[in-house]
Motif scaffolding. Structure first.
Motif, PDB file in Angstrom:
ATOM      1  N   ASN A 231       0.776  -1.243   0.000  1.00 35.32           N
ATOM      2  CA  ASN A 231       0.000   0.000   0.000  1.00 35.32           C
ATOM      3  C   ASN A 231       0.804   1.287   0.000  1.00 35.32           C
ATOM      4  OD1 ASN A 231      -2.629  -0.983  -0.198  1.00 35.32           O
ATOM      5  ND2 ASN A 231      -2.561  -1.606   1.965  1.00 35.32           N
ATOM      6  N   ALA A 232       2.109   1.179  -0.247  1.00 32.63           N
ATOM      7  CA  ALA A 232       2.924   2.393  -0.308  1.00 32.63           C
ATOM      8  C   ALA A 232       2.621   3.156  -1.596  1.00 32.63           C
ATOM      9  CB  ALA A 232       4.403   2.032  -0.248  1.00 32.63           C
ATOM     10  N   GLY A 233       2.071   2.431  -2.589  1.00 26.08           N
ATOM     11  CA  GLY A 233       1.750   3.070  -3.868  1.00 26.08           C
ATOM     12  C   GLY A 233       2.655   2.610  -5.003  1.00 26.08           C
ATOM     13  N   LYS A 234       3.151   1.397  -4.903  1.00 28.15           N
ATOM     14  CA  LYS A 234       4.068   0.867  -5.927  1.00 28.15           C
ATOM     15  C   LYS A 234       3.353   0.698  -7.269  1.00 28.15           C
ATOM     16  CE  LYS A 234       4.980  -2.725  -3.425  1.00 28.15           C
ATOM     17  NZ  LYS A 234       4.096  -2.297  -2.320  1.00 28.15           N
ATOM     18  N   SER A 235       2.165   0.055  -7.224  1.00 27.98           N
ATOM     19  CA  SER A 235       1.422  -0.156  -8.478  1.00 27.98           C
ATOM     20  C   SER A 235       0.996   1.174  -9.068  1.00 27.98           C
ATOM     21  CB  SER A 235       0.185  -1.005  -8.236  1.00 27.98           C
ATOM     22  OG  SER A 235       0.514  -2.122  -7.479  1.00 27.98           O
ATOM     23  N   SER A 236       0.595   2.100  -8.204  1.00 20.24           N
ATOM     24  CA  SER A 236       0.173   3.416  -8.699  1.00 20.24           C
ATOM     25  C   SER A 236       1.347   4.111  -9.388  1.00 20.24           C
ATOM     26  CB  SER A 236      -0.337   4.285  -7.554  1.00 20.24           C
ATOM     27  OG  SER A 236      -1.328   3.596  -6.838  1.00 20.24           O
ATOM     28  N   ASN A 335       5.968   8.606  -1.162  1.00 18.57           N
ATOM     29  CA  ASN A 335       4.749   8.775  -1.948  1.00 18.57           C
ATOM     30  C   ASN A 335       3.636   9.432  -1.117  1.00 18.57           C
ATOM     31  OD1 ASN A 335       3.061   8.505  -4.186  1.00 18.57           O
ATOM     32  ND2 ASN A 335       2.339   6.485  -3.536  1.00 18.57           N
ATOM     33  N   LYS A 336       2.580   9.798  -1.811  1.00 25.35           N
ATOM     34  CA  LYS A 336       1.373  10.400  -1.209  1.00 25.35           C
ATOM     35  C   LYS A 336       1.675  11.774  -0.619  1.00 25.35           C
ATOM     36  CE  LYS A 336      -0.314   5.720  -0.335  1.00 25.35           C
ATOM     37  NZ  LYS A 336      -1.098   4.774   0.424  1.00 25.35           N
ATOM     38  N   ASP A 338       0.669  14.354  -1.606  1.00 23.61           N
ATOM     39  CA  ASP A 338      -0.544  15.184  -1.662  1.00 23.61           C
ATOM     40  C   ASP A 338      -1.290  15.158  -0.343  1.00 23.61           C
ATOM     41  OD1 ASP A 338      -2.966  12.865  -2.570  1.00 23.61           O
ATOM     42  OD2 ASP A 338      -0.834  12.389  -2.676  1.00 23.61           O
ATOM     43  N   SER A 357       3.720  12.193  -5.747  1.00 29.06           N
ATOM     44  CA  SER A 357       2.366  11.702  -5.556  1.00 29.06           C
ATOM     45  C   SER A 357       2.029  10.862  -6.772  1.00 29.06           C
ATOM     46  CB  SER A 357       1.366  12.848  -5.415  1.00 29.06           C
ATOM     47  OG  SER A 357       0.051  12.307  -5.504  1.00 29.06           O
ATOM     48  N   ALA A 358       1.885   9.569  -6.539  1.00 26.77           N
ATOM     49  CA  ALA A 358       1.546   8.673  -7.645  1.00 26.77           C
ATOM     50  C   ALA A 358       0.102   8.915  -8.078  1.00 26.77           C
ATOM     51  CB  ALA A 358       1.747   7.223  -7.236  1.00 26.77           C
ATOM     52  N   LEU A 359      -0.646   9.610  -7.217  1.00 26.23           N
ATOM     53  CA  LEU A 359      -2.040   9.908  -7.545  1.00 26.23           C
ATOM     54  C   LEU A 359      -2.136  11.113  -8.486  1.00 26.23           C
ATOM     55  CD1 LEU A 359      -4.929   8.935  -6.682  1.00 26.23           C
ATOM     56  CD2 LEU A 359      -4.931  10.883  -5.114  1.00 26.23           C
TER      57      LEU A 359
HETATM   58  P1  GDP Z   1       0.974  -0.925  -3.565  1.00 22.20           P
HETATM   59  O1  GDP Z   1       0.386  -1.972  -2.698  1.00 22.20           O
HETATM   60  O2  GDP Z   1       2.268  -0.418  -2.988  1.00 22.20           O
HETATM   61  O3  GDP Z   1       1.122  -1.337  -4.992  1.00 22.20           O
HETATM   62  O4  GDP Z   1       0.019   0.332  -3.495  1.00 22.20           O
HETATM   63  P2  GDP Z   1      -1.121   0.823  -4.497  1.00 22.20           P
HETATM   64  O5  GDP Z   1      -0.505   1.483  -5.661  1.00 22.20           O
HETATM   65  O6  GDP Z   1      -2.055  -0.286  -4.760  1.00 22.20           O
HETATM   66  O7  GDP Z   1      -1.784   1.944  -3.616  1.00 22.20           O
HETATM   67  C1  GDP Z   1      -2.341   1.682  -2.354  1.00 22.20           C
HETATM   68  C2  GDP Z   1      -3.411   2.712  -2.072  1.00 22.20           C
HETATM   69  O8  GDP Z   1      -2.822   4.003  -1.956  1.00 22.20           O
HETATM   70  C3  GDP Z   1      -4.431   2.823  -3.185  1.00 22.20           C
HETATM   71  O9  GDP Z   1      -5.682   3.045  -2.609  1.00 22.20           O
HETATM   72  C4  GDP Z   1      -4.002   4.050  -3.950  1.00 22.20           C
HETATM   73  O10 GDP Z   1      -5.052   4.711  -4.599  1.00 22.20           O
HETATM   74  C5  GDP Z   1      -3.403   4.899  -2.867  1.00 22.20           C
HETATM   75  N1  GDP Z   1      -2.363   5.794  -3.375  1.00 22.20           N
HETATM   76  C6  GDP Z   1      -1.293   5.447  -4.094  1.00 22.20           C
HETATM   77  N2  GDP Z   1      -0.529   6.523  -4.364  1.00 22.20           N
HETATM   78  C7  GDP Z   1      -1.139   7.578  -3.786  1.00 22.20           C
HETATM   79  C8  GDP Z   1      -0.838   8.994  -3.690  1.00 22.20           C
HETATM   80  O11 GDP Z   1       0.157   9.492  -4.205  1.00 22.20           O
HETATM   81  N3  GDP Z   1      -1.717   9.757  -3.015  1.00 22.20           N
HETATM   82  C9  GDP Z   1      -2.825   9.250  -2.435  1.00 22.20           C
HETATM   83  N4  GDP Z   1      -3.609  10.086  -1.792  1.00 22.20           N
HETATM   84  N5  GDP Z   1      -3.142   7.961  -2.504  1.00 22.20           N
HETATM   85  C10 GDP Z   1      -2.334   7.125  -3.154  1.00 22.20           C
END
Ligand code: GDP
Length: 456
Positions: A231-236, A335-336, A338, A357-359
């Motif tokens: 959930n760190a945002g790797k896929s994003s 990440n995040k 924002d 911010s991957a978002l």
């Molecule tokens: P992974 O498990 O590391 O691959 O993480 P995901 O990419 O699946 O992201 C986990 C959650 O964090 C998801 O709900 C994303 O929408 C959220 N998320 C990822 N990047 C960001 C960001 O830069 N900002 C915010 N607000 N949410 C994010």
């Protein structure tokens, strides 16, 4: 020269403006006259001139196409044999019509993969490294790959190895003169000189091998692993990178379910970014996830560069498993950004962190620039004007050569050159000869006579 004449579609399959069918071998001329006609007569092809011709099915005289033919008489052709090229309209029926007409001719058969290039090599048109360069040029997806492949195709690498081999053969010739003609009046200090030449060569070889694998890396692409806690945002982040249309070459799913890859062109360098399973401690019964994590770790360790992604909200109490993989060859990404403000100079394990911010896409350009910077650093750390080796095959042969030179040098100087030492030089030269594909023992004799004029 081969007695068989081969033919094949030389351009890619499918519909296209033009298609090229190539014929090589003794029957190439017959194939050209059988199929091509100008003004209702058999086409008279001039060497290396494109001639407009009707392309007919020889047995029925039925018209297949209106195209061009080019005649390359031996040895001035790609393969070194007689070659005819048919430049056709690139439609499936046109192509199959011509291929079927050629198949019906006596003495012609379809070429096997790489057979034209193999014939070019066998006929001395190119050495093995140039043939490999040609294959790499066709595979090249980025400009840096193209440059490297072209240099190799033009013979830079082959010339380097051939030059080394000649130096070795000269040293060997001097030594052998010492063995075979020890009673003769040979110039003094020959063995000392040969030994010095070998030591110089060993140094050149060592420098060439210590290149940070830049040629192999460029050929195969730089491997970047995105690592981090769940959930760190790797896929994003991977999705963000994949959406940069300008940077994307292709997007493919990895071979394993838990590693997804995106191919990027960063400043001419091919880069494969892999998203890996989130790193965390899992219990005994979570076997599938544990396997994913094991693979993620293995991938991260093998990668040329790691992007360690942390969640800005839980940072700095970031996951220990990811922290453990943060070293000088990692880029730390928080990440995040924002959601929560970051301290002025964030860092993990002494590595400065980039906030993204991957978002929203904030900070992605800066991240890409940092990655590109690291890659050009990897490439230039060992940058030399000399061409780089590009294959494991080269590295293995060079290691073998170096080991043999090492044995020779370790044996120490003596009077004349003992047979064993000469054998080491011979092995070293053979290892180099295997890279370019020109192992030939007669060379040694040739060098002896040229250098010493012993027969008088
Ligand atoms: P992974 O498990 O590391 O691959 O993480 P995901 O990419 O699946 O992201 C986990 C959650 O964090 C998801 O709900 C994303 O929408 C959220 N998320 C990822 N990047 C960001 C960001 O830069 N900002 C915010 N607000 N949410 C994010």
């Amino acid at each position: 020269m081969s007695s068989q004449t081969i033919y094949a579609l030389a351009s890619a399959g499918g519909r296209a403006g033009i298609a090229v069918v190539r014929v090589s071998g003794p029957q190439a001329s017959a194939a050209l006259t059988a199929l091509a006609a100008t003004g209702g007569r058999q086409a008279v092809a001039l060497p290396r001139k494109a001639i407009r011709a009707a392309i007919n099915e020889p047995s029925t005289s039925e018209r297949i196409d209106d195209g061009l033919v080019i005649w390359f008489p031996a040895p001035g052709s790609f393969t070194g044999e007689d070659v005819a090229e048919f430049h056709l309209h690139g439609g499936p029926a046109v192509i199959s019509g011509v291929l079927e007409a050629l198949a019906a001719m006596a003495g012609l058969r379809m070429a096997t993969p790489g057979e034209f290039t193999r014939r070019a090599f066998e006929n001395g048109k190119m050495d093995l490294t140039a043939a490999e360069g040609l294959a790499d040029l066709i595979e090249a997806e980025t400009s840096a790959q193209r440059k490297q492949a072209l240099r190799q195709l033009e013979g830079e690498l082959g010339r380097l190895y051939e030059d080394w081999r000649q130096r070795l053969l000269a040293a060997l010739a001097h030594g052998e003169a010492g063995i075979d003609f020890s009673d003769e009046d040979l110039p003094a200090g020959i063995e000392v000189e040969a030994r010095k030449d070998v030591a110089d060569l060993e140094r050149d070889l060592a420098g060439h091998l210590k290149d940070g694998r830049r040629g192999e890396r460029l050929r195969g692409g730089f491997q970047i692993a995105i690592i981090g806690p769940p959930n760190a945002g790797k896929s994003s982040l991977l999705n963000q990178l994949a959406r940069r249309d300008a940077a994307i070459v292709s997007e493919t799913a990895g071979t394993t379910r838990d590693v997804i890859e995106v191919h990027l062109d960063l400043g001419g360098y091919p880069v494969t970014v892999a998203d890996t399973a989130g790193l965390r401690d899992v219990g005994e019964d979570e076997k599938i996830e544990a396997e994913g994590i094991r693979r993620a770790r293995a991938h991260a360790v093998d990668a040329d560069l790691r992007l360690a992604v942390f969640d800005g909200q839980s940072w700095p109490e970031a996951d220990a498993a990811t922290m453990a993989l943060v070293d000088a060859s990692a880029i730390v990404v928080i990440n995040k950004c924002d959601l929560s403000p970051l301290p002025l100079r964030p860092e993990i394990n002494g590595q400065p962190a980039l906030a993204i911010s991957a978002l929203t896409g904030d900070g992605i350009e800066a991240l890409l620039a940092a990655v590109a910077d690291r890659i050009s650093g990897l490439m230039s750390a060992s940058a030399s004007p000399a061409p780089a080796l590009t294959r494991t095959r080269h590295r293995e042969a060079l290691e073998e050569c170096r080991a043999a030179l090492g044995r020779f040098l370790a044996a120490g100087p003596g009077t004349g050159m003992p047979e064993l030492a000469a054998e080491d030089l011979r092995l070293a030269a053979r290892a180099l000869g295997r890279i370019t594909g020109r192992v030939d023992v007669d060379d040694v004799l040739e060098v002896i006579f040229r250098d010493f004029c012993i027969g008088k």
